[in-house]
Design a protein around this motif. Structure first.
Motif, PDB file in Angstrom:
ATOM      1  N   THR A 221       0.850  -1.293   0.011  1.00 42.63           N
ATOM      2  CA  THR A 221       0.065   0.048   0.046  1.00 42.63           C
ATOM      3  C   THR A 221       0.952   1.386   0.183  1.00 42.63           C
ATOM      4  O   THR A 221       0.367   2.153  -0.430  1.00 42.63           O
ATOM      5  N   ASP A 222       2.180   1.227   0.311  1.00 44.24           N
ATOM      6  CA  ASP A 222       3.044   2.240   0.328  1.00 44.24           C
ATOM      7  C   ASP A 222       3.772   2.635  -0.950  1.00 44.24           C
ATOM      8  O   ASP A 222       4.490   1.901  -1.476  1.00 44.24           O
ATOM      9  N   TYR A 223       3.300   3.699  -1.710  1.00 43.93           N
ATOM     10  CA  TYR A 223       3.885   4.123  -2.873  1.00 43.93           C
ATOM     11  C   TYR A 223       4.129   5.626  -2.690  1.00 43.93           C
ATOM     12  O   TYR A 223       3.533   6.437  -2.466  1.00 43.93           O
ATOM     13  N   VAL A 224       5.308   6.034  -3.232  1.00 43.41           N
ATOM     14  CA  VAL A 224       5.807   7.319  -3.108  1.00 43.41           C
ATOM     15  C   VAL A 224       4.974   8.426  -3.786  1.00 43.41           C
ATOM     16  O   VAL A 224       4.258   7.953  -4.861  1.00 43.41           O
ATOM     17  N   ASN A 225       4.778   9.333  -3.160  1.00 41.46           N
ATOM     18  CA  ASN A 225       4.078  10.513  -3.606  1.00 41.46           C
ATOM     19  C   ASN A 225       4.862  11.644  -4.436  1.00 41.46           C
ATOM     20  O   ASN A 225       5.606  11.974  -3.755  1.00 41.46           O
ATOM     21  N   SER A 226       4.223  11.746  -5.558  1.00 40.36           N
ATOM     22  CA  SER A 226       5.270  12.904  -6.414  1.00 40.36           C
ATOM     23  C   SER A 226       4.673  14.241  -6.509  1.00 40.36           C
ATOM     24  O   SER A 226       5.265  15.002  -7.466  1.00 40.36           O
ATOM     25  N   LEU A 227       3.659  14.452  -5.960  1.00 41.45           N
ATOM     26  CA  LEU A 227       2.936  15.794  -5.992  1.00 41.45           C
ATOM     27  C   LEU A 227       4.180  16.844  -5.518  1.00 41.45           C
ATOM     28  O   LEU A 227       4.681  16.722  -4.758  1.00 41.45           O
ATOM     29  N   TRP A 228       4.402  18.014  -6.224  1.00 41.57           N
ATOM     30  CA  TRP A 228       5.223  18.863  -5.912  1.00 41.57           C
ATOM     31  C   TRP A 228       4.656  19.859  -4.755  1.00 41.57           C
ATOM     32  O   TRP A 228       4.181  21.083  -4.885  1.00 41.57           O
ATOM     33  N   GLU A 229       4.888  19.354  -3.648  1.00 46.42           N
ATOM     34  CA  GLU A 229       4.612  20.038  -2.193  1.00 46.42           C
ATOM     35  C   GLU A 229       4.999  19.406  -1.303  1.00 46.42           C
ATOM     36  O   GLU A 229       5.214  18.300  -1.246  1.00 46.42           O
ATOM     37  N   LEU A 230       4.996  20.055   0.034  1.00 51.61           N
ATOM     38  CA  LEU A 230       5.314  19.384   1.215  1.00 51.61           C
ATOM     39  C   LEU A 230       4.125  18.510   1.655  1.00 51.61           C
ATOM     40  O   LEU A 230       3.043  19.009   1.801  1.00 51.61           O
ATOM     41  N   GLN A 231       4.283  17.304   1.782  1.00 52.06           N
ATOM     42  CA  GLN A 231       3.271  16.447   1.738  1.00 52.06           C
ATOM     43  C   GLN A 231       2.743  15.964   3.257  1.00 52.06           C
ATOM     44  O   GLN A 231       3.596  15.366   4.039  1.00 52.06           O
TER      45      GLN A 231
END
Length: 426
Positions: A333-343
Protein backbone atom coordinates in the motif's frame (compact mmCIF):
# COMPACT_ATOMS: atom_id res chain seq x y z
CA UNK A 1 -39.04 11.85 -79.72
CA UNK A 2 -36.21 10.22 -81.62
CA UNK A 3 -33.93 13.15 -80.78
CA UNK A 4 -34.72 12.99 -77.11
CA UNK A 5 -34.24 9.21 -76.92
CA UNK A 6 -30.92 9.54 -78.71
CA UNK A 7 -29.80 12.10 -76.11
CA UNK A 8 -30.75 9.76 -73.25
CA UNK A 9 -28.79 6.97 -74.91
CA UNK A 10 -25.78 9.26 -75.28
CA UNK A 11 -26.10 10.36 -71.68
CA UNK A 12 -26.09 6.77 -70.44
CA UNK A 13 -22.96 6.03 -72.43
CA UNK A 14 -21.19 9.10 -71.05
CA UNK A 15 -22.15 8.19 -67.47
CA UNK A 16 -20.87 4.66 -68.00
CA UNK A 17 -17.53 6.02 -69.27
CA UNK A 18 -17.23 8.37 -66.29
CA UNK A 19 -17.94 5.56 -63.83
CA UNK A 20 -15.38 3.34 -65.54
CA UNK A 21 -12.71 6.05 -65.46
CA UNK A 22 -13.51 6.87 -61.85
CA UNK A 23 -13.34 3.19 -60.87
CA UNK A 24 -9.95 2.80 -62.54
CA UNK A 25 -8.77 5.92 -60.73
CA UNK A 26 -9.95 4.54 -57.39
CA UNK A 27 -8.14 1.25 -57.97
CA UNK A 28 -4.96 3.16 -58.78
CA UNK A 29 -5.36 5.22 -55.60
CA UNK A 30 -5.95 2.14 -53.51
CA UNK A 31 -2.72 0.57 -54.66
CA UNK A 32 -0.52 3.64 -54.30
CA UNK A 33 -1.97 6.98 -53.22
CA UNK A 34 -4.20 5.57 -50.50
CA UNK A 35 -1.19 3.87 -48.93
CA UNK A 36 0.69 7.18 -48.93
CA UNK A 37 -2.29 8.92 -47.33
CA UNK A 38 -2.43 6.25 -44.62
CA UNK A 39 1.28 6.62 -43.87
CA UNK A 40 0.94 10.39 -43.62
CA UNK A 41 -2.17 10.22 -41.45
CA UNK A 42 -0.66 7.77 -38.96
CA UNK A 43 2.85 9.28 -38.88
CA UNK A 44 4.28 5.96 -40.01
CA UNK A 45 8.01 5.60 -39.31
CA UNK A 46 9.75 2.27 -39.76
CA UNK A 47 11.90 0.64 -37.09
CA UNK A 48 14.89 0.74 -39.45
CA UNK A 49 14.42 4.45 -40.06
CA UNK A 50 14.37 5.26 -36.34
CA UNK A 51 17.35 3.02 -35.60
CA UNK A 52 19.41 4.43 -38.46
CA UNK A 53 18.60 7.95 -37.31
CA UNK A 54 19.62 7.32 -33.68
CA UNK A 55 22.86 5.62 -34.73
CA UNK A 56 24.06 9.04 -35.90
CA UNK A 57 24.11 10.18 -32.27
CA UNK A 58 24.35 7.21 -29.87
CA UNK A 59 25.16 3.52 -29.87
CA UNK A 60 22.10 1.36 -30.41
CA UNK A 61 21.95 -2.37 -29.64
CA UNK A 62 19.30 -4.40 -31.43
CA UNK A 63 17.75 -7.47 -29.85
CA UNK A 64 15.29 -9.89 -31.44
CA UNK A 65 13.45 -13.14 -30.88
CA UNK A 66 14.58 -16.37 -32.55
CA UNK A 67 12.54 -15.64 -35.68
CA UNK A 68 14.18 -12.24 -36.11
CA UNK A 69 10.76 -10.68 -36.72
CA UNK A 70 10.27 -9.13 -33.27
CA UNK A 71 12.88 -6.43 -32.69
CA UNK A 72 13.77 -3.84 -30.08
CA UNK A 73 16.42 -1.09 -29.98
CA UNK A 74 18.22 -0.42 -26.69
CA UNK A 75 20.47 2.53 -25.74
CA UNK A 76 23.17 1.86 -23.10
CA UNK A 77 24.00 5.58 -22.98
CA UNK A 78 20.43 6.31 -21.87
CA UNK A 79 20.23 3.97 -18.86
CA UNK A 80 19.54 0.86 -20.94
CA UNK A 81 16.43 2.48 -22.35
CA UNK A 82 14.24 0.60 -24.83
CA UNK A 83 14.03 3.27 -27.50
CA UNK A 84 11.61 1.54 -29.85
CA UNK A 85 10.40 -1.82 -31.14
CA UNK A 86 8.80 -3.51 -34.15
CA UNK A 87 6.55 -6.55 -34.58
CA UNK A 88 7.24 -6.85 -38.32
CA UNK A 89 11.00 -6.91 -38.94
CA UNK A 90 13.07 -3.80 -39.62
CA UNK A 91 10.54 -2.29 -42.01
CA UNK A 92 7.68 -2.66 -39.55
CA UNK A 93 6.14 0.23 -37.64
CA UNK A 94 8.34 1.86 -34.99
CA UNK A 95 6.27 2.01 -31.78
CA UNK A 96 8.42 4.23 -29.59
CA UNK A 97 8.36 8.03 -29.75
CA UNK A 98 11.81 9.46 -30.55
CA UNK A 99 12.63 13.14 -29.98
CA UNK A 100 14.52 13.71 -33.21
CA UNK A 101 14.68 17.44 -32.65
CA UNK A 102 16.66 17.03 -29.42
CA UNK A 103 19.01 14.46 -30.97
CA UNK A 104 19.68 16.74 -33.93
CA UNK A 105 20.44 19.71 -31.67
CA UNK A 106 23.30 17.78 -30.00
CA UNK A 107 22.48 19.93 -26.99
CA UNK A 108 22.31 19.11 -23.29
CA UNK A 109 19.52 20.78 -21.35
CA UNK A 110 19.57 21.62 -17.65
CA UNK A 111 16.23 20.38 -16.33
CA UNK A 112 15.61 17.26 -18.40
CA UNK A 113 16.65 15.75 -21.73
CA UNK A 114 13.55 14.18 -23.23
CA UNK A 115 15.08 11.85 -25.81
CA UNK A 116 11.97 9.67 -25.83
CA UNK A 117 11.89 5.89 -25.85
CA UNK A 118 9.15 3.41 -25.05
CA UNK A 119 10.51 2.25 -21.71
CA UNK A 120 12.94 4.26 -19.62
CA UNK A 121 14.25 3.55 -16.14
CA UNK A 122 13.47 6.27 -13.58
CA UNK A 123 13.38 6.59 -9.82
CA UNK A 124 10.76 8.30 -7.62
CA UNK A 125 9.58 10.33 -5.84
CA UNK A 126 9.53 13.41 -8.02
CA UNK A 127 8.04 15.85 -5.50
CA UNK A 128 7.56 16.26 -1.75
CA UNK A 129 9.94 16.35 1.20
CA UNK A 130 11.63 13.14 0.02
CA UNK A 131 11.97 14.22 -3.62
CA UNK A 132 15.13 13.46 -5.60
CA UNK A 133 14.26 16.09 -8.23
CA UNK A 134 14.40 19.09 -5.85
CA UNK A 135 17.32 20.13 -3.66
CA UNK A 136 16.84 20.84 0.01
CA UNK A 137 15.27 24.24 0.61
CA UNK A 138 14.27 24.82 -3.03
CA UNK A 139 10.75 25.75 -4.09
CA UNK A 140 8.50 23.23 -5.82
CA UNK A 141 8.48 25.10 -9.10
CA UNK A 142 9.70 24.27 -12.58
CA UNK A 143 12.69 26.59 -12.15
CA UNK A 144 14.01 24.45 -9.27
CA UNK A 145 13.07 21.06 -10.76
CA UNK A 146 16.01 19.02 -12.11
CA UNK A 147 16.03 15.41 -13.26
CA UNK A 148 18.96 13.61 -11.60
CA UNK A 149 21.74 13.05 -14.16
CA UNK A 150 21.74 9.40 -13.06
CA UNK A 151 18.42 8.82 -14.83
CA UNK A 152 18.80 11.46 -17.51
CA UNK A 153 22.24 11.48 -19.11
CA UNK A 154 24.49 8.91 -17.43
CA UNK A 155 25.17 5.60 -19.24
CA UNK A 156 24.69 2.15 -17.73
CA UNK A 157 27.43 -0.49 -18.10
CA UNK A 158 26.70 -3.67 -20.05
CA UNK A 159 27.22 -6.73 -17.82
CA UNK A 160 26.23 -9.40 -20.35
CA UNK A 161 24.29 -9.76 -23.56
CA UNK A 162 22.92 -12.26 -26.07
CA UNK A 163 20.80 -12.13 -29.22
CA UNK A 164 17.59 -11.59 -27.24
CA UNK A 165 18.69 -10.09 -23.90
CA UNK A 166 21.04 -7.60 -22.30
CA UNK A 167 21.82 -6.80 -18.66
CA UNK A 168 23.01 -3.41 -17.40
CA UNK A 169 24.64 -2.29 -14.13
CA UNK A 170 25.11 1.07 -12.41
CA UNK A 171 26.57 2.06 -9.04
CA UNK A 172 24.65 5.09 -7.83
CA UNK A 173 24.15 7.73 -5.13
CA UNK A 174 21.32 10.23 -4.65
CA UNK A 175 20.44 12.78 -1.95
CA UNK A 176 16.79 13.63 -1.34
CA UNK A 177 15.12 16.93 -0.41
CA UNK A 178 15.41 16.10 3.30
CA UNK A 179 19.16 15.48 3.00
CA UNK A 180 19.25 11.68 3.26
CA UNK A 181 21.85 10.00 1.05
CA UNK A 182 21.04 6.78 -0.79
CA UNK A 183 23.87 4.52 -1.95
CA UNK A 184 22.71 1.67 -4.15
CA UNK A 185 23.34 -0.59 -7.12
CA UNK A 186 21.04 -0.75 -10.14
CA UNK A 187 20.65 -3.86 -12.28
CA UNK A 188 18.40 -3.85 -15.34
CA UNK A 189 17.78 -6.78 -17.66
CA UNK A 190 15.95 -6.30 -20.98
CA UNK A 191 14.74 -9.45 -22.72
CA UNK A 192 12.78 -10.01 -25.93
CA UNK A 193 10.09 -12.66 -25.55
CA UNK A 194 8.96 -15.08 -28.22
CA UNK A 195 5.39 -14.82 -29.49
CA UNK A 196 4.45 -17.90 -27.49
CA UNK A 197 6.01 -16.42 -24.33
CA UNK A 198 4.11 -13.17 -24.89
CA UNK A 199 0.74 -14.93 -24.89
CA UNK A 200 1.81 -17.08 -21.93
CA UNK A 201 2.73 -13.93 -20.03
CA UNK A 202 -0.88 -12.78 -20.39
CA UNK A 203 -2.30 -16.24 -19.66
CA UNK A 204 -4.21 -16.48 -22.93
CA UNK A 205 -4.17 -18.69 -26.02
CA UNK A 206 -2.10 -17.51 -28.98
CA UNK A 207 -3.81 -15.83 -31.93
CA UNK A 208 -2.60 -16.65 -35.43
CA UNK A 209 -1.82 -13.98 -38.01
CA UNK A 210 -1.21 -11.29 -35.39
CA UNK A 211 2.16 -9.55 -35.44
CA UNK A 212 3.71 -9.46 -31.97
CA UNK A 213 6.71 -7.91 -30.25
CA UNK A 214 7.14 -8.31 -26.50
CA UNK A 215 9.90 -7.53 -24.05
CA UNK A 216 10.29 -7.89 -20.31
CA UNK A 217 12.51 -5.73 -18.11
CA UNK A 218 13.68 -6.82 -14.66
CA UNK A 219 14.81 -3.81 -12.62
CA UNK A 220 16.48 -4.11 -9.21
CA UNK A 221 17.85 -1.77 -6.53
CA UNK A 222 20.24 -2.97 -3.78
CA UNK A 223 20.98 -0.85 -0.71
CA UNK A 224 24.80 -0.63 -0.59
CA UNK A 225 24.94 2.16 2.01
CA UNK A 226 25.52 2.06 5.75
CA UNK A 227 21.95 2.89 6.81
CA UNK A 228 18.59 1.22 6.35
CA UNK A 229 16.05 3.03 4.19
CA UNK A 230 13.23 4.17 6.49
CA UNK A 231 9.96 6.04 5.98
CA UNK A 232 11.09 8.84 8.28
CA UNK A 233 14.07 9.77 6.08
CA UNK A 234 12.50 8.91 2.73
CA UNK A 235 12.19 5.92 0.41
CA UNK A 236 12.83 5.42 -3.29
CA UNK A 237 10.77 3.60 -5.90
CA UNK A 238 11.52 2.08 -9.30
CA UNK A 239 9.58 3.99 -11.93
CA UNK A 240 9.21 2.87 -15.57
CA UNK A 241 7.81 5.19 -18.22
CA UNK A 242 6.96 4.44 -21.84
CA UNK A 243 6.59 7.14 -24.51
CA UNK A 244 4.56 6.15 -27.57
CA UNK A 245 3.52 7.80 -30.82
CA UNK A 246 0.02 9.26 -30.51
CA UNK A 247 -2.71 9.41 -33.14
CA UNK A 248 -6.16 11.02 -33.31
CA UNK A 249 -7.61 7.55 -32.72
CA UNK A 250 -5.52 6.36 -29.75
CA UNK A 251 -7.38 5.42 -26.57
CA UNK A 252 -5.73 4.38 -23.29
CA UNK A 253 -7.65 1.58 -21.56
CA UNK A 254 -7.28 0.96 -17.81
CA UNK A 255 -9.24 -1.80 -16.05
CA UNK A 256 -9.62 -1.09 -12.33
CA UNK A 257 -11.02 -2.56 -9.14
CA UNK A 258 -14.56 -1.26 -8.74
CA UNK A 259 -16.13 -0.69 -5.36
CA UNK A 260 -17.23 1.83 -2.77
CA UNK A 261 -15.11 4.98 -2.57
CA UNK A 262 -15.34 4.84 1.21
CA UNK A 263 -13.34 1.61 1.10
CA UNK A 264 -11.16 2.03 -1.99
CA UNK A 265 -10.89 5.78 -2.50
CA UNK A 266 -11.56 7.62 -5.74
CA UNK A 267 -11.25 5.47 -8.89
CA UNK A 268 -8.78 7.87 -10.49
CA UNK A 269 -6.59 10.86 -9.68
CA UNK A 270 -7.14 13.20 -12.63
CA UNK A 271 -5.92 16.55 -11.32
CA UNK A 272 -2.16 16.47 -11.97
CA UNK A 273 -2.33 19.32 -14.50
CA UNK A 274 -5.83 20.47 -13.71
CA UNK A 275 -8.90 18.29 -13.86
CA UNK A 276 -9.21 16.26 -17.06
CA UNK A 277 -12.31 17.28 -19.07
CA UNK A 278 -15.13 14.73 -19.07
CA UNK A 279 -14.92 14.30 -22.85
CA UNK A 280 -11.30 13.12 -22.49
CA UNK A 281 -11.69 10.72 -19.55
CA UNK A 282 -14.62 8.33 -19.31
CA UNK A 283 -14.86 6.21 -16.16
CA UNK A 284 -17.18 3.22 -16.43
CA UNK A 285 -17.91 0.58 -13.80
CA UNK A 286 -14.80 -1.55 -14.30
CA UNK A 287 -12.79 0.28 -16.96
CA UNK A 288 -11.65 3.82 -17.67
CA UNK A 289 -10.78 5.31 -21.04
CA UNK A 290 -8.35 8.20 -21.54
CA UNK A 291 -7.47 9.92 -24.80
CA UNK A 292 -3.91 9.47 -26.09
CA UNK A 293 -4.03 11.83 -29.04
CA UNK A 294 -1.13 14.07 -27.96
CA UNK A 295 -3.39 17.12 -28.23
CA UNK A 296 -4.22 17.99 -24.60
CA UNK A 297 -1.75 18.00 -21.70
CA UNK A 298 -3.22 15.83 -18.96
CA UNK A 299 -2.33 13.00 -16.59
CA UNK A 300 -4.14 10.39 -14.54
CA UNK A 301 -3.12 7.90 -11.86
CA UNK A 302 -4.53 4.92 -9.94
CA UNK A 303 -3.89 4.04 -6.31
CA UNK A 304 -2.84 0.53 -5.14
CA UNK A 305 -6.41 -0.31 -4.11
CA UNK A 306 -7.75 0.56 -7.55
CA UNK A 307 -4.95 -0.51 -9.90
CA UNK A 308 -4.78 -3.91 -11.53
CA UNK A 309 -1.63 -5.49 -12.94
CA UNK A 310 -2.40 -4.74 -16.57
CA UNK A 311 -3.50 -1.83 -18.75
CA UNK A 312 -2.86 -0.63 -22.29
CA UNK A 313 -3.89 1.35 -25.34
CA UNK A 314 -5.35 0.90 -28.81
CA UNK A 315 -4.61 2.91 -31.95
CA UNK A 316 -7.47 2.45 -34.40
CA UNK A 317 -5.50 3.96 -37.28
CA UNK A 318 -2.57 1.55 -37.14
CA UNK A 319 -4.61 -1.34 -35.63
CA UNK A 320 -2.11 -1.64 -32.77
CA UNK A 321 -3.04 -2.94 -29.33
CA UNK A 322 -0.42 -2.25 -26.65
CA UNK A 323 -0.46 -4.08 -23.32
CA UNK A 324 1.64 -3.26 -20.25
CA UNK A 325 1.82 -5.79 -17.42
CA UNK A 326 3.83 -5.38 -14.21
CA UNK A 327 4.38 -7.09 -10.87
CA UNK A 328 2.20 -5.57 -8.14
CA UNK A 329 3.06 -7.13 -4.78
CA UNK A 330 -0.04 -8.36 -2.98
CA UNK A 331 -0.98 -6.18 -0.02
CA UNK A 332 1.51 -3.40 -0.83
CA UNK A 333 0.00 0.00 0.00
CA UNK A 334 2.98 2.37 0.36
CA UNK A 335 3.78 4.08 -2.94
CA UNK A 336 5.79 7.29 -3.12
CA UNK A 337 3.87 10.51 -3.67
CA UNK A 338 5.28 12.72 -6.44
CA UNK A 339 3.11 15.83 -5.99
CA UNK A 340 5.13 19.05 -5.99
CA UNK A 341 4.46 20.11 -2.40
CA UNK A 342 5.35 19.29 1.19
CA UNK A 343 3.07 16.33 1.75
CA UNK A 344 0.92 15.13 4.62
CA UNK A 345 0.87 11.65 3.07
CA UNK A 346 4.20 11.01 1.29
CA UNK A 347 3.40 7.31 0.75
CA UNK A 348 -0.07 7.65 -0.76
CA UNK A 349 1.12 7.79 -4.37
CA UNK A 350 -0.15 6.10 -7.51
CA UNK A 351 0.85 2.70 -8.88
CA UNK A 352 0.13 3.31 -12.55
CA UNK A 353 -0.05 6.57 -14.48
CA UNK A 354 -0.85 7.71 -17.98
CA UNK A 355 0.13 11.04 -19.50
CA UNK A 356 -1.17 12.66 -22.69
CA UNK A 357 1.02 15.39 -24.10
CA UNK A 358 -0.16 18.71 -25.45
CA UNK A 359 0.61 22.41 -25.36
CA UNK A 360 1.29 23.60 -21.76
CA UNK A 361 -0.51 26.83 -22.65
CA UNK A 362 -2.49 27.94 -25.71
CA UNK A 363 -0.12 28.79 -28.52
CA UNK A 364 2.87 27.03 -26.92
CA UNK A 365 4.62 24.05 -28.43
CA UNK A 366 3.95 20.59 -26.94
CA UNK A 367 6.88 18.61 -25.58
CA UNK A 368 6.33 15.80 -28.07
CA UNK A 369 3.63 15.06 -28.83
CA UNK A 370 3.42 11.57 -27.31
CA UNK A 371 1.48 9.64 -24.69
CA UNK A 372 2.87 7.67 -21.76
CA UNK A 373 2.10 4.45 -19.90
CA UNK A 374 3.87 4.27 -16.53
CA UNK A 375 4.23 1.85 -13.60
CA UNK A 376 5.92 2.10 -10.21
CA UNK A 377 7.20 -0.29 -7.58
CA UNK A 378 6.11 0.14 -3.97
CA UNK A 379 8.22 2.44 -1.79
CA UNK A 380 11.39 0.43 -1.12
CA UNK A 381 12.02 -0.29 2.56
CA UNK A 382 15.54 -1.66 2.06
CA UNK A 383 17.81 -2.76 4.85
CA UNK A 384 21.54 -2.61 4.25
CA UNK A 385 22.38 -5.21 1.59
CA UNK A 386 18.71 -5.85 0.75
CA UNK A 387 17.43 -5.94 -2.84
CA UNK A 388 14.01 -5.39 -4.47
CA UNK A 389 12.84 -5.89 -8.05
CA UNK A 390 10.19 -4.34 -10.30
CA UNK A 391 9.25 -6.24 -13.48
CA UNK A 392 7.37 -4.88 -16.47
CA UNK A 393 6.36 -6.48 -19.76
CA UNK A 394 5.37 -4.44 -22.82
CA UNK A 395 3.60 -6.14 -25.72
CA UNK A 396 2.46 -4.71 -29.07
CA UNK A 397 -0.07 -6.59 -31.20
CA UNK A 398 -0.89 -5.60 -34.79
CA UNK A 399 -3.81 -7.24 -36.55
CA UNK A 400 -7.45 -6.98 -37.51
CA UNK A 401 -10.07 -5.68 -35.08
CA UNK A 402 -11.57 -9.16 -34.92
CA UNK A 403 -8.24 -10.75 -34.03
CA UNK A 404 -7.32 -8.08 -31.48
CA UNK A 405 -10.75 -8.24 -29.83
CA UNK A 406 -9.99 -11.82 -28.76
CA UNK A 407 -6.97 -10.43 -26.89
CA UNK A 408 -8.46 -7.20 -25.56
CA UNK A 409 -11.57 -8.89 -24.15
CA UNK A 410 -9.50 -11.41 -22.20
CA UNK A 411 -6.82 -8.98 -21.01
CA UNK A 412 -8.56 -5.62 -20.70
CA UNK A 413 -12.17 -6.78 -20.41
CA UNK A 414 -13.44 -4.81 -23.42
CA UNK A 415 -13.73 -5.35 -27.17
CA UNK A 416 -11.97 -3.29 -29.81
CA UNK A 417 -15.38 -1.99 -30.88
CA UNK A 418 -16.06 -0.71 -27.35
CA UNK A 419 -12.68 1.03 -27.28
CA UNK A 420 -13.14 2.65 -30.69
CA UNK A 421 -16.65 3.89 -29.95
CA UNK A 422 -16.22 5.12 -26.39
CA UNK A 423 -15.29 8.66 -27.50
CA UNK A 424 -17.45 8.63 -30.64
CA UNK A 425 -19.86 11.16 -29.14
CA UNK A 426 -17.20 13.58 -27.95
Amino acid sequence: MRYINFQKWQFKIIIAIIITVFSVGCKSKTSKEKEVEFVQKTNYISFADDVNFMKNYIDIIQLSDASGKSKIAVAPALQGRVMTSSSSNSEGRSYGWINRELFKSKDTLDHINVFGGEERFWIGPEGGQFSIFFKKGSSFTLDDWYTPKLIDLEPFTIEKSSANSITFFKKASLVNYSGFKFDFDIEREVKVLSTQEAFQELGIAAEDKVNVVAYKTTNSLTNTGEAHWEQETGLLSIWLLGMFNPSPETTIVIPYNSGDEADLGAPVNDEYFGKVPAERLIVKENTMFFQGDGEFRSKIGLSPKRAKQVFGSYDALSHTLTIVKYNKPKGATDYVNSLWELQDKPYSGDVINSYNDGAPKPGEKPLGPFYELETSSPALHLKVGERRTHIQTTIHFEGSAEQLTKISEKVLGVSISEIVNVFSNK
